[in-house]
Design a protein around this motif. Sequence first.
Motif, short mmCIF file in Angstrom:
data_model
loop_
_atom_site.label_atom_id
_atom_site.label_comp_id
_atom_site.label_asym_id
_atom_site.label_seq_id
_atom_site.Cartn_x
_atom_site.Cartn_y
_atom_site.Cartn_z
N LYS A 64 11.89 59.75 -22.88
CA LYS A 64 11.68 59.39 -21.17
C LYS A 64 11.05 60.39 -20.74
CE LYS A 64 14.46 55.99 -21.10
NZ LYS A 64 14.02 54.20 -21.90
N LYS A 65 9.70 59.73 -20.07
CA LYS A 65 8.45 60.25 -18.93
C LYS A 65 9.59 61.43 -17.56
CE LYS A 65 4.66 57.85 -18.87
NZ LYS A 65 3.61 56.85 -17.96
N SER B 255 2.45 68.00 -23.14
CA SER B 255 3.09 69.14 -23.82
C SER B 255 4.01 68.88 -23.06
CB SER B 255 3.11 70.67 -24.07
OG SER B 255 3.28 71.21 -24.18
N LYS B 256 5.55 69.10 -23.80
CA LYS B 256 7.10 68.62 -22.81
C LYS B 256 8.53 69.89 -23.83
CE LYS B 256 9.86 64.81 -21.22
NZ LYS B 256 9.82 63.39 -21.13
N LYS B 257 8.69 70.43 -23.00
CA LYS B 257 10.09 71.24 -23.74
C LYS B 257 11.36 70.40 -23.98
CE LYS B 257 10.04 75.64 -23.09
NZ LYS B 257 9.71 77.55 -22.83
N MET B 258 11.45 69.96 -25.26
CA MET B 258 12.21 69.57 -25.59
C MET B 258 13.88 70.76 -25.63
SD MET B 258 11.63 66.27 -25.09
CE MET B 258 13.40 66.07 -26.03
N LYS B 259 15.17 69.74 -25.78
CA LYS B 259 16.18 70.89 -25.77
C LYS B 259 17.05 69.64 -26.93
CE LYS B 259 16.42 73.82 -22.17
NZ LYS B 259 16.56 74.31 -20.80
N LEU C 34 7.27 69.71 -27.53
CA LEU C 34 6.85 68.63 -27.90
C LEU C 34 5.68 67.97 -27.67
CD1 LEU C 34 8.05 65.72 -29.62
CD2 LEU C 34 9.08 64.75 -27.77
N GLU C 35 4.95 67.29 -28.31
CA GLU C 35 2.95 66.66 -28.19
C GLU C 35 3.62 65.05 -27.76
OE1 GLU C 35 0.51 68.88 -27.56
OE2 GLU C 35 1.92 70.21 -27.39
N VAL C 36 4.07 64.75 -26.83
CA VAL C 36 3.60 63.53 -25.84
C VAL C 36 2.46 62.48 -26.38
CG1 VAL C 36 4.93 61.81 -24.47
CG2 VAL C 36 5.55 63.97 -25.19
N PRO C 37 2.44 61.35 -26.60
CA PRO C 37 1.01 60.73 -26.69
C PRO C 37 0.95 60.10 -25.22
CG PRO C 37 2.07 59.92 -28.16
CD PRO C 37 3.11 61.20 -27.59
N ARG C 38 0.16 59.49 -24.81
CA ARG C 38 -0.56 59.46 -23.32
C ARG C 38 -1.72 57.97 -23.86
NH1 ARG C 38 -2.11 64.62 -20.72
NH2 ARG C 38 -3.72 63.55 -21.58
N ASP C 39 -1.30 56.76 -23.23
CA ASP C 39 -2.82 56.06 -22.93
C ASP C 39 -3.50 56.40 -22.15
OD1 ASP C 39 -0.40 54.92 -21.56
OD2 ASP C 39 -0.85 52.84 -21.47
N ARG C 40 -4.49 55.50 -22.00
CA ARG C 40 -5.64 55.52 -20.60
C ARG C 40 -5.14 54.60 -19.52
NH1 ARG C 40 -9.89 58.27 -21.21
NH2 ARG C 40 -10.58 58.22 -22.63
N ASN C 41 -5.10 53.86 -20.01
CA ASN C 41 -4.05 52.99 -18.10
C ASN C 41 -2.73 53.65 -17.63
OD1 ASN C 41 -6.29 51.69 -18.78
ND2 ASN C 41 -5.09 49.81 -19.84
N GLY C 42 -2.17 54.68 -19.09
CA GLY C 42 -1.15 55.27 -18.04
C GLY C 42 0.59 54.29 -18.12
N THR C 43 0.45 53.25 -18.82
CA THR C 43 1.13 52.07 -18.86
C THR C 43 2.32 52.54 -20.05
OG1 THR C 43 -0.25 50.74 -20.11
CG2 THR C 43 -0.17 50.25 -17.97
#
Length: 90
Positions: free
Chosen positions: A88-89, A60-64, A72-81
Amino acid sequence: MKETFDLNEALEQIKRGAKIDGKDGVLAPLIKQLTEAALEAELESHLSKEIKNRKNGKSSKKMKSSVGEFELEVPRDRNGTFEPQLVKKH
């Protein structure tokens, strides 16, 4: 259950005098939904290039934005790549 933007409901809210922008504005859910869909597409594209990688939840990320603030729900990947380009992160 994921909430989707209802155009007809948004139009009714505007007719009743609801704010268009701002934290509780009518457009904030639409911007959120479009941004999350674009991030999902970015992740899918990223994963298509990596054989031994897969989805790994969301953070979860707060967006303005100009139309208000939202989570905002930001998807992730297993390897973190996965490095999203749209949001942006950090």
